[in-house]
Scaffold this active site. Structure first.
Site, PDB file in Angstrom:
ATOM      1  N   GLY A 113      16.884  27.908  -3.809  1.00  0.00           N
ATOM      2  CA  GLY A 113      17.648  28.975  -3.150  1.00  0.00           C
ATOM      3  C   GLY A 113      17.285  29.127  -1.685  1.00  0.00           C
ATOM      4  O   GLY A 113      16.547  28.313  -1.114  1.00  0.00           O
ATOM      5  N   TYR A 145      20.383  19.389 -19.567  1.00  0.00           N
ATOM      6  CA  TYR A 145      20.744  20.662 -18.931  1.00  0.00           C
ATOM      7  C   TYR A 145      21.462  21.562 -19.938  1.00  0.00           C
ATOM      8  O   TYR A 145      21.100  22.730 -20.138  1.00  0.00           O
ATOM      9  CB  TYR A 145      21.619  20.399 -17.701  1.00  0.00           C
ATOM     10  N   THR A 183      26.658  28.153 -19.665  1.00  0.00           N
ATOM     11  CA  THR A 183      27.525  27.146 -19.040  1.00  0.00           C
ATOM     12  C   THR A 183      28.434  26.495 -20.073  1.00  0.00           C
ATOM     13  O   THR A 183      28.089  26.439 -21.262  1.00  0.00           O
ATOM     14  CB  THR A 183      26.646  26.057 -18.375  1.00  0.00           C
ATOM     15  N   ASN A 214      33.599  26.238 -13.640  1.00  0.00           N
ATOM     16  CA  ASN A 214      33.153  25.873 -12.293  1.00  0.00           C
ATOM     17  C   ASN A 214      33.231  27.045 -11.333  1.00  0.00           C
ATOM     18  O   ASN A 214      34.337  27.458 -10.986  1.00  0.00           O
ATOM     19  CB  ASN A 214      34.008  24.730 -11.754  1.00  0.00           C
ATOM     20  N   LEU A 218      12.587  30.167  -4.833  1.00  0.00           N
ATOM     21  CA  LEU A 218      13.141  29.467  -3.662  1.00  0.00           C
ATOM     22  C   LEU A 218      13.075  27.948  -3.783  1.00  0.00           C
ATOM     23  O   LEU A 218      13.205  27.241  -2.788  1.00  0.00           O
ATOM     24  CB  LEU A 218      12.478  29.940  -2.357  1.00  0.00           C
ATOM     25  N   TYR A 278      35.805  10.369  -8.660  1.00  0.00           N
ATOM     26  CA  TYR A 278      35.243   9.545  -9.726  1.00  0.00           C
ATOM     27  C   TYR A 278      36.218   9.430 -10.896  1.00  0.00           C
ATOM     28  O   TYR A 278      36.365  10.361 -11.667  1.00  0.00           O
ATOM     29  CB  TYR A 278      33.911  10.129 -10.198  1.00  0.00           C
TER      30      TYR A 278
HETATM   31  N1  LIG Z   1      27.500  26.866 -10.022  1.00  0.00           N
HETATM   32  C1  LIG Z   1      28.196  26.681 -11.154  1.00  0.00           C
HETATM   33  O1  LIG Z   1      29.369  26.269 -11.133  1.00  0.00           O
HETATM   34  C2  LIG Z   1      27.551  26.988 -12.503  1.00  0.00           C
HETATM   35  C3  LIG Z   1      28.266  26.657 -13.676  1.00  0.00           C
HETATM   36  C4  LIG Z   1      27.697  26.957 -14.909  1.00  0.00           C
HETATM   37  C5  LIG Z   1      26.464  27.605 -14.980  1.00  0.00           C
HETATM   38  N2  LIG Z   1      25.786  27.895 -13.831  1.00  0.00           N
HETATM   39  C6  LIG Z   1      24.478  28.585 -13.953  1.00  0.00           C
HETATM   40  O2  LIG Z   1      24.474  29.694 -13.071  1.00  0.00           O
HETATM   41  C7  LIG Z   1      23.164  29.922 -12.557  1.00  0.00           C
HETATM   42  C8  LIG Z   1      23.222  29.996 -11.045  1.00  0.00           C
HETATM   43  O3  LIG Z   1      23.799  28.805 -10.530  1.00  0.00           O
HETATM   44  P1  LIG Z   1      23.913  28.548  -8.962  1.00  0.00           P
HETATM   45  O4  LIG Z   1      25.024  27.600  -8.740  1.00  0.00           O
HETATM   46  O5  LIG Z   1      23.878  29.841  -8.240  1.00  0.00           O
HETATM   47  O6  LIG Z   1      22.540  27.735  -8.728  1.00  0.00           O
HETATM   48  P2  LIG Z   1      21.521  27.826  -7.496  1.00  0.00           P
HETATM   49  O7  LIG Z   1      20.655  26.611  -7.593  1.00  0.00           O
HETATM   50  O8  LIG Z   1      22.258  28.072  -6.238  1.00  0.00           O
HETATM   51  O9  LIG Z   1      20.671  29.125  -7.852  1.00  0.00           O
HETATM   52  C9  LIG Z   1      19.634  29.130  -8.794  1.00  0.00           C
HETATM   53  C10 LIG Z   1      18.475  29.915  -8.191  1.00  0.00           C
HETATM   54  O10 LIG Z   1      17.426  30.008  -9.162  1.00  0.00           O
HETATM   55  C11 LIG Z   1      16.192  29.751  -8.524  1.00  0.00           C
HETATM   56  N3  LIG Z   1      15.266  29.288  -9.563  1.00  0.00           N
HETATM   57  C12 LIG Z   1      15.377  28.151 -10.309  1.00  0.00           C
HETATM   58  N4  LIG Z   1      14.374  28.119 -11.213  1.00  0.00           N
HETATM   59  C13 LIG Z   1      13.633  29.245 -11.021  1.00  0.00           C
HETATM   60  C14 LIG Z   1      12.486  29.787 -11.656  1.00  0.00           C
HETATM   61  N5  LIG Z   1      11.888  29.155 -12.663  1.00  0.00           N
HETATM   62  N6  LIG Z   1      12.012  30.978 -11.218  1.00  0.00           N
HETATM   63  C15 LIG Z   1      12.615  31.635 -10.193  1.00  0.00           C
HETATM   64  N7  LIG Z   1      13.689  31.177  -9.559  1.00  0.00           N
HETATM   65  C16 LIG Z   1      14.196  29.988  -9.976  1.00  0.00           C
HETATM   66  C17 LIG Z   1      16.505  28.767  -7.418  1.00  0.00           C
HETATM   67  O11 LIG Z   1      15.543  28.789  -6.373  1.00  0.00           O
HETATM   68  C18 LIG Z   1      17.884  29.249  -6.946  1.00  0.00           C
HETATM   69  O12 LIG Z   1      17.779  30.211  -5.915  1.00  0.00           O
HETATM   70  C19 LIG Z   1      22.300  28.803 -13.098  1.00  0.00           C
HETATM   71  O13 LIG Z   1      21.611  29.296 -14.234  1.00  0.00           O
HETATM   72  C20 LIG Z   1      23.298  27.732 -13.503  1.00  0.00           C
HETATM   73  O14 LIG Z   1      22.808  26.949 -14.562  1.00  0.00           O
HETATM   74  C21 LIG Z   1      26.296  27.606 -12.601  1.00  0.00           C
END
Ligand SMILES: NC(=O)c1ccc[n+]([C@@H]2O[C@H](COP(=O)([O-])OP(=O)(O)OC[C@H]3O[C@@H](n4cnc5c(N)ncnc54)[C@H](O)[C@@H]3O)[C@@H](O)[C@H]2O)c1
Length: 331
Positions: free
Chosen positions: A36, A141, A117, A170, A33, A206
């Site tokens: 999240g 990252y 990603t 995205n 959390l 941007y």
């Molecule tokens: N949103 C995008 O467009 C996008 C694009 C490319 C990759 N990603 C990848 O997808 C995944 C999810 O992205 P999202 O947008 O839902 O992000 P988000 O931040 O909404 O969700 C990530 C969740 O992981 C939890 N978390 C983080 N580190 C943790 C840990 N060590 N232990 C337990 N929980 C942990 C956070 O509390 C959060 O609920 C990520 O790995 C992100 O790198 C997302």
């Protein structure tokens, strides 16, 4: 048997939990959390608040819930933050993944779907970007994700861990129950909709001098349901004994920042103020996936390939949840 979803309280993971449960699959969620929202996880889903890299906790969850596979979303995902605080990113995204994969292998779990990603490619040399594109990330990252990909390959060879690493472009859009609520929000679409709601005075654009038709940066947007459908297909691929794979998840079609804003004006019927700013360092002009491998290998077809339906679903969720999951983020 259950699917362990790490990061299931986040944007993408919460929709994964919703879709797995709709299919009648058993899930167990592990999220600390930090980024999240507890409210994003359905009350009926077993939930553990903890670190993805807590080996003892993972071992206990695997045993108590008969975990057969893990979908590993948990990560920190702000490019800028990773530049100013790389330790946070290597420790959380790489370090926690090392511990998680170790615990899974030890407990006998051999199937993993990993959230990678397009940042693993770095500055694109060809667009659309194929999976074979050279990998030289432009920020910590991207490196933290790329190093997990290398780890997964080694664990496959040595321990027989089979994985599908999905390289998202995205993610955007929403279901009726779950949508995008990051704090702070850096993604374009939620910010454009916040401006439409009057919660932001304007949207910053941007860079207007990129080599693109209207001068603004072009990105590939994929609907959150389509993205998660590909995860379901990836799980099936692993269950059928399929080999480990790296697969792009995008639509293969790019939209410029101004096209997103124009479409959002049409979808919401609201005025959206724009403020032109300089380029952000490290932002490529085009990031578009070559997206045929997911179709070919997983039989995946996007149900929401057009920007308008992506924006419409995001807007519907925003209107039903004007504060997202509540003021202050987690809860
Ligand atoms: N949103 C995008 O467009 C996008 C694009 C490319 C990759 N990603 C990848 O997808 C995944 C999810 O992205 P999202 O947008 O839902 O992000 P988000 O931040 O909404 O969700 C990530 C969740 O992981 C939890 N978390 C983080 N580190 C943790 C840990 N060590 N232990 C337990 N929980 C942990 C956070 O509390 C959060 O609920 C990520 O790995 C992100 O790198 C997302």
């Amino acid at each position: 048997m259950s699917i362990l979803v790490t990061g299931g309280a986040g944007y993408i993971g919460s929709v994964m939990v919703e879709m797995l449960r709709q299919q009648g699959q058993r899930v167990v969620v592990l999220d600390n959390l930090v980024r999240g929202h507890r409210a994003a996880v359905e009350a009926e889903a077993p939930f553990y608040q903890g670190n993805a890299g807590d080996r003892e906790l993972v071992a206990r969850i695997v045993e108590e819930h008969a975990v057969e596979a893990c979908i590993h979303f948990a990560a920190l995902a702000y490019v800028g933050e990773s530049v100013t605080d790389p330790a946070l990113y290597f420790e959380n995204n790489l370090g926690q993944s090392i511990a998680l994969m170790g615990a899974l292998v030890k407990a006998g779990v051999r199937r993993v779907v990993f959230s990678s990603t397009c940042a693993v490619y770095g500055e694109p040399q060809t667009v659309p970007i194929p999976e074979e594109h050279p990998q030289w990330p432009a920020n910590p990252y991207g490196w933290s994700k790329l190093l997990v990909e290398r780890l997964l390959e080694s664990y496959d060879q040595a321990y027989g861990l089979k994985f599908v690493s999905l390289r998202y472009f995205n993610a955007a859009g929403a279901t009726l129950q779950h949508g995008e609520h990051h704090e702070p929000e850096t993604h374009l679409i939620p910010n454009v909709l916040a401006a439409a709601q009057g919660r932001l005075p304007y949207v910053s654009v941007y860079g207007q001098d990129y080599p693109t038709p209207d001068g603004t940066a072009v990105r590939d947007y994929i609907h959150i349901v389509d993205l998660n459908t590909a995860h379901l297909r990836a799980l099936d691929h692993l269950r059928r004994g399929g080999k480990s794979e790296f697969i792009n998840l995008g639509n293969g079609k790019g939209y410029s920042v101004l096209e997103v804003i124009q479409t959002a004006r049409r979808v919401t019927g609201r005025a959206i103020e724009v403020r032109m700013e300089g380029r952000r360092p490290g932002d490529p002009s085009h990031l578009v996936a070559r997206a045929d491998k997911a179709r070919r290998l997983l039989g995946w077809e996007p149900a929401y390939p057009d920007l308008e339906s992506i924006l419409r679903t995001a807007w519907e969720w925003r209107q039903a949840h004007p504060e997202g999951y509540g003021v202050g983020g987690s809860g």
